[in-house]
Design a protein around this motif. Sequence first.
Motif, PDB file in Angstrom:
ATOM      1  N   SER A   4       8.639  -9.851 -67.744  1.00 53.86           N
ATOM      2  CA  SER A   4       7.426  -9.286 -68.334  1.00 53.86           C
ATOM      3  C   SER A   4       6.212 -10.159 -68.024  1.00 53.86           C
ATOM      4  N   GLU A   5       6.391 -11.483 -68.026  1.00 57.27           N
ATOM      5  CA  GLU A   5       5.296 -12.390 -67.670  1.00 57.27           C
ATOM      6  C   GLU A   5       4.928 -12.226 -66.196  1.00 57.27           C
ATOM      7  N   ILE A   6       5.939 -12.111 -65.352  1.00 57.15           N
ATOM      8  CA  ILE A   6       5.693 -11.922 -63.926  1.00 57.15           C
ATOM      9  C   ILE A   6       4.932 -10.626 -63.679  1.00 57.15           C
ATOM     10  N   ASN A   7       5.327  -9.550 -64.349  1.00 57.02           N
ATOM     11  CA  ASN A   7       4.623  -8.275 -64.193  1.00 57.02           C
ATOM     12  C   ASN A   7       3.153  -8.408 -64.567  1.00 57.02           C
ATOM     13  N   ASP A   8       2.868  -9.132 -65.649  1.00 58.83           N
ATOM     14  CA  ASP A   8       1.476  -9.343 -66.063  1.00 58.83           C
ATOM     15  C   ASP A   8       0.713 -10.153 -65.023  1.00 58.83           C
ATOM     16  N   ILE A   9       1.347 -11.193 -64.479  1.00 54.85           N
ATOM     17  CA  ILE A   9       0.697 -12.043 -63.477  1.00 54.85           C
ATOM     18  C   ILE A   9       0.397 -11.240 -62.211  1.00 54.85           C
ATOM     19  N   LEU A  10       1.307 -10.361 -61.820  1.00 57.09           N
ATOM     20  CA  LEU A  10       1.075  -9.509 -60.654  1.00 57.09           C
ATOM     21  C   LEU A  10      -0.159  -8.631 -60.856  1.00 57.09           C
TER      22      LEU A  10
END
Length: 221
Positions: A4-10
Amino acid sequence: MKRSEINDILAEGDAFMRQHGVILPPFAYWQPEQLRRDEAALIRDRGLGWDITDYGEGRFHELGLFLFTTRNGAVEDLGAGMGMLYAEKIMISRDKQLSPMHRHNIKAEDIINRGGGDLVLEIWAPDATGGIDREAKVTVPSDGVDVTLDPGGLLRLKPGQSVTLLPGIWHAFWAEGGDCLIGEVSTVNDDRTDNVFEAPISRFSDVDEDVSPTHLLVSDY
């Protein structure tokens, strides 16, 4: 890192790039199932696409980097001395976010400040064994002019400025005065074998799959 953090960073990184006029190629927005098909074999083999790392340390905002590899040749071509011998990346270093001290065995690279804050690099010469020479000055080309730094000297790149780092040159970098959009033009890139870190850290992150991926990362291939 949590997915979920990676998706936000993307999403945040894509928006930041668009603010600076950077539009990614179509495969950047392919769904995960499309990237798993035969048509994406070259993308997977060359390591093209999204790459988010916290270097396995779990504190991305302090120690981490956003990358997108837009093009990359084949390592095999280097031995032949012909073919697609180059690579290109787009990166984002957040304000005060460290990309840790490392060098490359093969890759030569131009690091370019494409916009945003300043990009600051700490640079060291290698010693005879490939380690860091704590006493030697180091000279690097910056936009066609050689710049000589004291051991561990800092080179500050304003938007539009760049530096060339040859294999063996130790470097760490971070942004100051705001997030920085970075371009990288280099020799063929192999992040699995050609990154030597000063500290015992990982190039890629372990992912906690708390949600489904918006897009696959290079490390998912």
